[in-house]
Each structure stands twice: as C-alpha cells, then as structure tokens.
Design a protein around this motif. Structure first.
Motif, PDB file in Angstrom:
ATOM      1  N   ALA A   1     -36.299  -4.552   5.790  1.00  0.00           N
ATOM      2  CA  ALA A   1     -35.905  -5.668   5.028  1.00  0.00           C
ATOM      3  C   ALA A   1     -36.681  -5.342   3.558  1.00  0.00           C
ATOM      4  N   SER A   2     -37.597  -4.641   3.681  1.00  0.00           N
ATOM      5  CA  SER A   2     -38.312  -4.175   2.298  1.00  0.00           C
ATOM      6  C   SER A   2     -37.550  -3.229   1.682  1.00  0.00           C
ATOM      7  N   HIS A   3     -37.024  -2.444   2.539  1.00  0.00           N
ATOM      8  CA  HIS A   3     -35.871  -1.269   1.977  1.00  0.00           C
ATOM      9  C   HIS A   3     -34.824  -1.974   1.157  1.00  0.00           C
ATOM     10  N   TYR A   4     -34.275  -2.913   1.824  1.00  0.00           N
ATOM     11  CA  TYR A   4     -32.974  -3.646   1.202  1.00  0.00           C
ATOM     12  C   TYR A   4     -33.704  -4.371  -0.237  1.00  0.00           C
ATOM     13  N   TRP A   5     -34.734  -5.092  -0.182  1.00  0.00           N
ATOM     14  CA  TRP A   5     -34.987  -5.888  -1.475  1.00  0.00           C
ATOM     15  C   TRP A   5     -35.743  -5.124  -2.633  1.00  0.00           C
TER      16      TRP A   5
ATOM     17  N   GLY B   1     -36.124   5.377   6.955  1.00  0.00           N
ATOM     18  CA  GLY B   1     -35.775   5.402   8.341  1.00  0.00           C
ATOM     19  C   GLY B   1     -35.437   4.037   9.176  1.00  0.00           C
ATOM     20  N   SER B   2     -36.401   3.027   8.509  1.00  0.00           N
ATOM     21  CA  SER B   2     -36.555   1.634   9.119  1.00  0.00           C
ATOM     22  C   SER B   2     -35.120   1.050   9.083  1.00  0.00           C
ATOM     23  N   ILE B   3     -34.591   1.057   7.911  1.00  0.00           N
ATOM     24  CA  ILE B   3     -33.354   0.373   7.720  1.00  0.00           C
ATOM     25  C   ILE B   3     -32.217   0.694   8.648  1.00  0.00           C
ATOM     26  N   THR B   4     -32.334   2.176   8.838  1.00  0.00           N
ATOM     27  CA  THR B   4     -31.107   2.794   9.499  1.00  0.00           C
ATOM     28  C   THR B   4     -31.620   2.211  11.153  1.00  0.00           C
ATOM     29  N   THR B   5     -32.864   2.398  11.603  1.00  0.00           N
ATOM     30  CA  THR B   5     -33.198   1.881  12.903  1.00  0.00           C
ATOM     31  C   THR B   5     -32.698   0.771  12.927  1.00  0.00           C
ATOM     32  N   THR B   6     -32.932  -0.130  12.256  1.00  0.00           N
ATOM     33  CA  THR B   6     -32.538  -1.878  12.262  1.00  0.00           C
ATOM     34  C   THR B   6     -31.111  -1.893  12.517  1.00  0.00           C
ATOM     35  N   ILE B   7     -30.361  -1.356  11.364  1.00  0.00           N
ATOM     36  CA  ILE B   7     -28.931  -1.488  11.579  1.00  0.00           C
ATOM     37  C   ILE B   7     -28.376  -0.749  12.922  1.00  0.00           C
ATOM     38  N   ASP B   8     -28.638   0.275  13.433  1.00  0.00           N
ATOM     39  CA  ASP B   8     -28.391   0.826  14.556  1.00  0.00           C
ATOM     40  C   ASP B   8     -28.682   0.127  15.615  1.00  0.00           C
ATOM     41  N   ALA B   9     -29.737  -0.589  15.739  1.00  0.00           N
ATOM     42  CA  ALA B   9     -30.293  -1.471  16.921  1.00  0.00           C
ATOM     43  C   ALA B   9     -29.077  -2.628  17.043  1.00  0.00           C
ATOM     44  N   ALA B  10     -29.132  -3.253  15.575  1.00  0.00           N
ATOM     45  CA  ALA B  10     -28.092  -4.427  15.668  1.00  0.00           C
ATOM     46  C   ALA B  10     -26.558  -3.934  16.034  1.00  0.00           C
TER      47      ALA B  10
ATOM     48  N   GLU C   1     -26.085  -1.705  18.276  1.00  0.00           N
ATOM     49  CA  GLU C   1     -26.041  -1.409  20.014  1.00  0.00           C
ATOM     50  C   GLU C   1     -26.680  -2.681  20.633  1.00  0.00           C
ATOM     51  N   GLY C   2     -26.892  -3.927  20.018  1.00  0.00           N
ATOM     52  CA  GLY C   2     -27.168  -5.053  20.685  1.00  0.00           C
ATOM     53  C   GLY C   2     -28.737  -5.173  20.941  1.00  0.00           C
ATOM     54  N   SER C   3     -29.321  -4.195  20.631  1.00  0.00           N
ATOM     55  CA  SER C   3     -30.934  -4.300  20.785  1.00  0.00           C
ATOM     56  C   SER C   3     -31.656  -4.874  19.683  1.00  0.00           C
ATOM     57  N   THR C   4     -32.982  -4.913  19.995  1.00  0.00           N
ATOM     58  CA  THR C   4     -33.617  -5.381  18.873  1.00  0.00           C
ATOM     59  C   THR C   4     -34.552  -4.262  18.477  1.00  0.00           C
ATOM     60  N   PRO C   5     -34.661  -4.346  17.103  1.00  0.00           N
ATOM     61  CA  PRO C   5     -35.755  -3.322  16.599  1.00  0.00           C
ATOM     62  C   PRO C   5     -37.109  -3.819  16.653  1.00  0.00           C
ATOM     63  N   SER C   6     -38.051  -3.049  16.497  1.00  0.00           N
ATOM     64  CA  SER C   6     -39.422  -3.487  16.349  1.00  0.00           C
ATOM     65  C   SER C   6     -39.707  -4.149  15.265  1.00  0.00           C
ATOM     66  N   ALA C   7     -40.831  -5.249  15.282  1.00  0.00           N
ATOM     67  CA  ALA C   7     -41.142  -5.866  14.252  1.00  0.00           C
ATOM     68  C   ALA C   7     -41.395  -5.010  12.868  1.00  0.00           C
ATOM     69  N   THR C   8     -41.905  -4.104  13.031  1.00  0.00           N
ATOM     70  CA  THR C   8     -42.307  -3.162  11.846  1.00  0.00           C
ATOM     71  C   THR C   8     -41.133  -2.462  11.217  1.00  0.00           C
ATOM     72  N   ASP C   9     -40.068  -2.088  12.015  1.00  0.00           N
ATOM     73  CA  ASP C   9     -38.874  -1.680  11.521  1.00  0.00           C
ATOM     74  C   ASP C   9     -38.056  -2.676  10.855  1.00  0.00           C
ATOM     75  N   GLN C  10     -38.052  -4.022  11.535  1.00  0.00           N
ATOM     76  CA  GLN C  10     -37.391  -4.969  10.782  1.00  0.00           C
ATOM     77  C   GLN C  10     -37.901  -5.388   9.478  1.00  0.00           C
ATOM     78  N   ALA C  11     -39.211  -5.465   9.321  1.00  0.00           N
ATOM     79  CA  ALA C  11     -39.897  -5.598   8.137  1.00  0.00           C
ATOM     80  C   ALA C  11     -39.730  -4.538   7.396  1.00  0.00           C
ATOM     81  N   LEU C  12     -39.762  -3.386   7.649  1.00  0.00           N
ATOM     82  CA  LEU C  12     -39.658  -2.133   6.680  1.00  0.00           C
ATOM     83  C   LEU C  12     -38.270  -2.266   6.154  1.00  0.00           C
TER      84      LEU C  12
END
Length: 166
Positions: A56-60, A32-41, A43-54
C-alpha cells in the motif's frame, strides 16, 4: 526567468529534490512487496501484514512522487536553475542535461506505468519493473558525477543542491 539564469537552487527546489530522492530510494528498496501482495491476491492467498502495508505504501508513495515531480517542474519553470559549472567539460554539461531529462521522464513515467499495471496488468507491469534498474544506474551516475564535481573539479555544483541560493 530562463532555465539557467538562477544563481542556485532555492529552498523549495532543494527540499523537493531530497524528498523525491528519499521516496524513490524507499520505492526501490520495498518494491517487491506490492508484487507479493498482487500475486497473493491473484492466487487467493493472504500476504503478510508487512507486505500489505509496504505494498500500500508503494502505491501511495508512487502517487506522491508523481505529484511532487510535477510540482518540482512548475517550481523549476518559475525559479529557473543554475547554469552548469563553467569548469565542467562540454561533454559533462551535455551528459548532465541528458541525465536530468532522463530522471524527469522516469519520475513521471514510472508512477503512471505503475498505476496502469495496478489497474490493468500486463503489459504495463513488466515495463514498470524495467524502470527499477534504469533508476539504479541513473542514480549511481548522478551520485558519482556530484562527487566528481565536489572533490575533483571543486566547482561548487554539489553545494547548490545542499545550500539555498541567497
């Protein structure tokens, strides 16, 4: 070596199996974190640092799974795999072949679909997300079958994925 001529799995096969399994569980838990990060991007908002890290982890980790699965296929082609337990009913042997094939398809297709979704969006994202329940169902069946072999049939099938062949 034929695909079913080995007496058991070797250390590399066992390591790859459990490493891939752990990475897939991570992906299922934190997808869910990558979805949250993409959705935030979007919408022009910034996801939490945890969502960003998770995210990125999901991607790699998805890319790592793809590479490790391809390595596992190469090792399997070279080292073979043990024959199914003779005590298992024919229908279980057929089901095992089908489920292993399904695992390989999912393990290769899911990261590729994820990359396509990341870079190109729809329709790849929704297809990628459908693989989550497919993985959960397949993992549940796989684990139940392993336990059935271990505790009901007592045929040593589970031991082959825990202890390397000699």
């Amino acid at each position: 070596m034929s695909q079913e001529s080995a007496s058991g799995y070797n250390r590399v096969q066992i390591l790859l199996h459990w490493l891939i399994a752990a990475l897939v569980v991570f992906q299922l838990l934190f997808a869910g974190s990558i979805t949250t990060t993409i959705d935030a991007a979007e919408e022009g908002s910034t996801p939490s640092a945890t969502d960003q890290a998770l995210g990125a982890s999901h991607y790699w980790i998805g890319i790592a799974i793809l590479v490790l699965v391809l390595a596992r296929l190469v090792v399997r082609l070279r080292a073979g795999a043990p024959a199914p337990a003779a005590s298992a009913p024919n229908i279980m042997q057929i089901a095992a072949k089908i489920s292993h094939f399904a695992f390989y398809v999912l393990l290769i297709a899911t990261p590729i679909l994820g990359l396509l979704a990341f870079y190109f969006g729809d329709p790849y994202g929704p297809i990628h997300m459908l693989n989550r329940p497919a993985f959960i169902i397949l993992i549940a069946i796989h684990a139940a079958a392993a336990l059935f072999h271990q505790f009901w049939l007592k045929d040593g099938t589970l031991t082959k994925m825990v202890r390397p062949a000699q």
